[in-house]
Design a protein around this motif. Structure first.
Motif, PDB file in Angstrom:
ATOM      1  N   ASP A  46       0.836  -1.200   0.000  1.00  0.00           N
ATOM      2  CA  ASP A  46       0.000   0.000   0.000  1.00  0.00           C
ATOM      3  C   ASP A  46       0.877   1.260   0.000  1.00  0.00           C
ATOM      4  OD1 ASP A  46      -2.237   1.551   0.131  1.00  0.00           O
ATOM      5  OD2 ASP A  46      -3.030   0.661   1.968  1.00  0.00           O
ATOM      6  N   THR A  85      -4.707   6.298  -6.627  1.00  0.00           N
ATOM      7  CA  THR A  85      -5.301   6.021  -5.312  1.00  0.00           C
ATOM      8  C   THR A  85      -5.731   4.556  -5.262  1.00  0.00           C
ATOM      9  OG1 THR A  85      -7.465   6.768  -6.051  1.00  0.00           O
ATOM     10  CG2 THR A  85      -6.123   8.365  -4.843  1.00  0.00           C
ATOM     11  N   CYS A  86      -6.000   4.145  -4.019  1.00  0.00           N
ATOM     12  CA  CYS A  86      -6.114   2.727  -3.717  1.00  0.00           C
ATOM     13  C   CYS A  86      -7.332   2.006  -4.292  1.00  0.00           C
ATOM     14  CB  CYS A  86      -6.093   2.636  -2.202  1.00  0.00           C
ATOM     15  SG  CYS A  86      -6.842   1.239  -1.504  1.00  0.00           S
ATOM     16  N   ILE A 106     -11.888   6.613  -3.772  1.00  0.00           N
ATOM     17  CA  ILE A 106     -11.560   6.206  -2.393  1.00  0.00           C
ATOM     18  C   ILE A 106     -12.856   6.068  -1.595  1.00  0.00           C
ATOM     19  CG2 ILE A 106     -10.404   6.898  -0.262  1.00  0.00           C
ATOM     20  CD1 ILE A 106      -8.419   8.491  -1.946  1.00  0.00           C
ATOM     21  N   LYS A 138      -5.506  -5.672   3.555  1.00  0.00           N
ATOM     22  CA  LYS A 138      -6.389  -4.515   3.295  1.00  0.00           C
ATOM     23  C   LYS A 138      -7.379  -4.824   2.178  1.00  0.00           C
ATOM     24  CE  LYS A 138      -6.212   0.206   1.550  1.00  0.00           C
ATOM     25  NZ  LYS A 138      -5.382   1.421   1.445  1.00  0.00           N
ATOM     26  N   THR A 172      -9.300   0.669   5.510  1.00  0.00           N
ATOM     27  CA  THR A 172      -7.887   1.043   5.597  1.00  0.00           C
ATOM     28  C   THR A 172      -7.507   1.058   7.077  1.00  0.00           C
ATOM     29  OG1 THR A 172      -8.436   3.398   5.829  1.00  0.00           O
ATOM     30  CG2 THR A 172      -8.068   2.590   3.590  1.00  0.00           C
ATOM     31  N   ASP A 174      -6.463   3.548   8.632  1.00  0.00           N
ATOM     32  CA  ASP A 174      -6.836   4.823   9.249  1.00  0.00           C
ATOM     33  C   ASP A 174      -8.345   5.052   9.290  1.00  0.00           C
ATOM     34  OD1 ASP A 174      -6.925   5.177   6.481  1.00  0.00           O
ATOM     35  OD2 ASP A 174      -6.001   7.156   6.495  1.00  0.00           O
ATOM     36  N   ARG A 175      -9.109   4.009   8.930  1.00  0.00           N
ATOM     37  CA  ARG A 175     -10.576   4.162   8.954  1.00  0.00           C
ATOM     38  C   ARG A 175     -11.201   3.124   9.890  1.00  0.00           C
ATOM     39  NH1 ARG A 175      -9.099   5.991   4.140  1.00  0.00           N
ATOM     40  NH2 ARG A 175     -10.309   7.614   3.126  1.00  0.00           N
ATOM     41  N   GLN A 223      -9.114  15.450   9.739  1.00  0.00           N
ATOM     42  CA  GLN A 223      -9.797  14.323   9.103  1.00  0.00           C
ATOM     43  C   GLN A 223      -9.600  13.003   9.861  1.00  0.00           C
ATOM     44  OE1 GLN A 223     -10.767  15.784   6.232  1.00  0.00           O
ATOM     45  NE2 GLN A 223     -12.196  14.151   5.667  1.00  0.00           N
ATOM     46  N   HIS A 281       0.960   2.176   4.365  1.00  0.00           N
ATOM     47  CA  HIS A 281      -0.099   3.186   4.525  1.00  0.00           C
ATOM     48  C   HIS A 281      -0.065   3.762   5.938  1.00  0.00           C
ATOM     49  CE1 HIS A 281      -4.201   4.864   4.384  1.00  0.00           C
ATOM     50  NE2 HIS A 281      -4.124   4.723   3.061  1.00  0.00           N
ATOM     51  N   VAL A 282      -0.672   4.935   6.105  1.00  0.00           N
ATOM     52  CA  VAL A 282      -0.850   5.491   7.451  1.00  0.00           C
ATOM     53  C   VAL A 282      -2.012   4.787   8.143  1.00  0.00           C
ATOM     54  CG1 VAL A 282       0.069   7.738   6.822  1.00  0.00           C
ATOM     55  CG2 VAL A 282      -2.402   7.348   6.634  1.00  0.00           C
ATOM     56  N   ASN A 334      -0.538   2.335  -5.439  1.00  0.00           N
ATOM     57  CA  ASN A 334      -0.417   3.733  -5.888  1.00  0.00           C
ATOM     58  C   ASN A 334       0.926   4.264  -5.402  1.00  0.00           C
ATOM     59  OD1 ASN A 334      -2.823   4.069  -3.442  1.00  0.00           O
ATOM     60  ND2 ASN A 334      -0.900   5.106  -3.112  1.00  0.00           N
ATOM     61  N   LYS A 363       1.303   9.729  -4.801  1.00  0.00           N
ATOM     62  CA  LYS A 363      -0.097   9.350  -4.551  1.00  0.00           C
ATOM     63  C   LYS A 363      -1.023  10.533  -4.892  1.00  0.00           C
ATOM     64  CE  LYS A 363      -3.001   7.478  -0.827  1.00  0.00           C
ATOM     65  NZ  LYS A 363      -2.995   6.905   0.520  1.00  0.00           N
ATOM     66  N   ASN A 464      -2.782  19.985   1.894  1.00  0.00           N
ATOM     67  CA  ASN A 464      -2.668  19.112   3.071  1.00  0.00           C
ATOM     68  C   ASN A 464      -1.767  17.906   2.826  1.00  0.00           C
ATOM     69  OD1 ASN A 464      -4.497  17.952   1.316  1.00  0.00           O
ATOM     70  ND2 ASN A 464      -5.860  17.200   2.915  1.00  0.00           N
TER      71      ASN A 464
HETATM   72  C1  NG6 Z   1      -7.815   9.973   2.010  1.00  0.00           C
HETATM   73  C2  NG6 Z   1      -7.262  10.175   3.404  1.00  0.00           C
HETATM   74  C3  NG6 Z   1      -5.902   9.541   3.482  1.00  0.00           C
HETATM   75  C4  NG6 Z   1      -5.968   8.097   3.046  1.00  0.00           C
HETATM   76  C5  NG6 Z   1      -6.614   8.002   1.683  1.00  0.00           C
HETATM   77  C6  NG6 Z   1      -6.808   6.603   1.221  1.00  0.00           C
HETATM   78  C7  NG6 Z   1      -8.026  12.343   4.232  1.00  0.00           C
HETATM   79  C8  NG6 Z   1      -7.732  13.806   4.307  1.00  0.00           C
HETATM   80  N1  NG6 Z   1      -7.120  11.609   3.644  1.00  0.00           N
HETATM   81  O1  NG6 Z   1      -9.110  10.499   1.920  1.00  0.00           O
HETATM   82  O2  NG6 Z   1      -5.368   9.649   4.757  1.00  0.00           O
HETATM   83  O3  NG6 Z   1      -6.692   7.329   3.966  1.00  0.00           O
HETATM   84  O4  NG6 Z   1      -7.873   8.604   1.704  1.00  0.00           O
HETATM   85  O5  NG6 Z   1      -5.607   6.045   0.894  1.00  0.00           O
HETATM   86  O6  NG6 Z   1      -9.045  11.873   4.702  1.00  0.00           O
HETATM   87  S1  NG6 Z   1      -5.635   4.870  -0.104  1.00  0.00           S
HETATM   88  O7  NG6 Z   1      -4.264   4.416  -0.247  1.00  0.00           O
HETATM   89  O8  NG6 Z   1      -6.477   3.870   0.514  1.00  0.00           O
HETATM   90  O9  NG6 Z   1      -6.169   5.402  -1.351  1.00  0.00           O
END
Ligand code: NG6
Ligand code: CA
Length: 526
Positions: A46, A85-86, A106, A138, A172, A174-175, A223, A281-282, A334, A363, A464
């Protein structure tokens, strides 16, 4: 349960060797008959950038295991995921269609499944050709068909599109929801503590990052400042499921163990394993064992952890006698990003390291580093070591794998074309054209050129993310073979090239092979 306790890496290796030794299956090279179908492992990292791996020029981290795949396999220098993007990239990878055909973007963590369960997919095709199929890691392709009840089996999901086994991070790292799902059920859920998820309004009484920054392991932007789980604030709100909450630091060990168990169980069938990393990924929370393994803080340490994980899988294949009968593809969904919402000092600690290699963007961006990603194909005895500059897109993996499996039972629809010879290094012929999707628009590539249509409505910069979007109010044309960094817009000097690429892009967008499977544009112009 591994998600609450960390076993040391040596004990994990022991466990893996144990699993391997328990398996006296027939799936070894000697026992495979001539022409039998190889296993396929797809390592899908990722947010890994072109320059994030040693053999692609990484400076701040060593990646010996991935480098060894490249040394003994084929390293591509112009291979692309379909989008910067993912979700869109994953959609294309699994369906063989460009994501814009389904408006895939996304997704929030509670979105419904965006893959049509009526259509063949990469896993359903593999399944129909006798493969055992699994996805570990993921997902981020949506689950269910509307309002999800996380306390029951959520369907449709991986099993409805052809995966026999799934072990997921539902969206993800972060979600929310921050729980694993095994075969579409939350792992370790206590029914007395049901899970509720909401992306609009706070639910339950777990602390929020916005109100309690003192509880955080890492500071986050607005966010990412909703519900705190494991000391990390996320996008979205959740309540309940306390016993089921994941521990981010354990992701790599947990996913590895699930992948090993799946592979260890396969005796008669070939298998397809979609190993879908959370790294890098974060939030980047590598296990303490990897702290300081790079000079770049947690982003580099996460790369080291990912590399170790690849090494463990390869070690497992070797012990099990499967190395020669397994096609391994290593790639990313990505391009790279440094600041993606958490203050983990990725930018400050970069040093000489260039996540995008010598390309522009990353990305989200329409510039090259948005989709040009490390890509390695490894299959001892079948792929000669070397390098390929062929233009390649992940949208073609489905059809190429179908050819590899000698598929006669399914018809994969969509944009996917057979690029197997190129993937295996038997040919240097790349695609004549590929579409590169990004956050704000599409671009088109041929071998030499890149065209990004004017898009006056899109921003040129994402403050950002400190990221150029690649968009402009002017048409952009870059002569990539001379100007790989996309520094000089030569649209005005080459109007005929612009016209050709614009026409081709419009034609590819308009000719929807989903609506009319026979209408797939051939790989060549004629
Ligand atoms: C974005 C998130 C980012 C990341 C991305 C998905 C914000 C501001 N940023 O919307 O942190 O989660 O989505 O990343 O919310 S991906 O690799 O799964 O596409
Ligand atoms: Ca990604």
């Amino acid at each position: 349960m591994l998600n609450k306790c960390w076993c040391s890496h040596s004990s994990i290796i022991f466990l893996l060797l144990f699993i391997a030794s328990c398996n006296n299956g027939k799936n070894t090279v000697e026992e495979e008959s001539e022409g039998s179908k190889p296993n396929i492992i797809l390592f899908y990292v990722d947010d890994l950038g072109y320059g994030d791996i040693g053999c692609y020029g990484a400076k701040g981290v060593n990646t010996p295991h991935v480098d060894s795949l490249a040394r003994q396999g084929l390293r591509f220098t112009d291979a692309h995921c379909t989008s910067a993007t993912c979700t869109p990239s994953r959609y294309s990878l699994l369906t063989g269609s460009y994501a814009f055909r389904n408006n895939a973007a996304i997704l929030p963590g509670d979105a419904p499944l965006i893959i049509d369960t009526e259509k063949e997919t990469l896993p359903s095709m593999a399944q129909k050709n006798g493969y055992a199929t699994a996805v570990v890691g993921k997902w981020h392709l949506g689950l269910g068909d509307g309002a999800i009840d996380w306390n029951t089996r959520v369907s449709p999901g991986p099993s409805e599109i052809g995966f026999d086994y799934s072990f997921l991070l539902p969206a993800t790292g972060d979600r929310v929801p921050c729980v694993y799902m095994e075969n579409q059920k939350v792992v370790g859920l206590d029914t007395a503590d049901p899970i509720q998820v909401d992306y609009e309004t706070p639910v339950g009484n777990l602390p929020l990052g916005s109100a309690h920054p003192e509880l955080l392991k890492v500071a986050a932007d607005e966010q990412h400042s909703n519900t705190i789980i494991n000391g990390i604030s996320r996008i979205g709100f959740m309540s309940g499921g306390t016993k089921a909450h994941w521990v981010d630091e354990d992701f790599s060990a947990v996913l590895l163990e699930k992948a090993m168990t799946f592979m260890g169980k396969q005796k008669e069938n070939p298998f397809f394993l979609f190993f879908s990393f959370h790294d890098i990924h974060v939030p980047r929370m590598p296990h303490a064992d990897f702290k300081g393994k790079s000079s770049m803080g947690s982003r580099g340490d996460a790369i080291a952890q990912m590399d170790w994980t690849v090494g463990q899988v390869m070690h497992f294949l070797e012990k099990k006698g499967l190395k020669e009968n397994t096609l391994v593809i290593f790639t990313s969904d990505n391009g790279p990003v440094l600041d993606d919402g958490y203050a983990d000092r990725a930018k400050e600690l970069l040093g000489e390291h260039r996540p995008s290699g010598h390309f522009r963007g990353g990305k989200y961006s329409a510039f090259e580093a948005g989709t040009r990603v490390p890509t390695i194909a490894y299959w001892p005895g079948h792929i000669a070591p070397g390098e390929s500059g062929a233009l390649l897109s992940q949208v073609d993996f489905v059809r190429s794998f179908a050819v590899l499996m000698k598929d006669t039972v399914t018809q994969i629809h969509g944009d996917s074309q057979d690029m197997l010879s190129t993937l295996l290094g038997k040919s240097n012929k790349g695609k004549d054209y590929i579409i590169e999707e990004s956050m704000f628009g599409k671009a088109i590539r041929d071998k030499e050129w890149k065209y990004i249509p004017a898009n006056p409505d899109a921003p040129t910069f994402m403050e950002n993310k400190s990221m150029e979007t690649g968009m402009s109010d002017q048409d952009q044309l870059y002569h990539l073979s001379k100007d790989p960094k996309e520094q000089k817009n030569v649209a005005a000097q080459y109007p005929k090239v612009v016209e050709r690429l614009r026409d081709r892009l419009e034609k590819m967008v308009k000719t929807n092979p989903l609506a009319s499977p026979t209408a797939i544009l051939t790989n060549s112009m004629h």
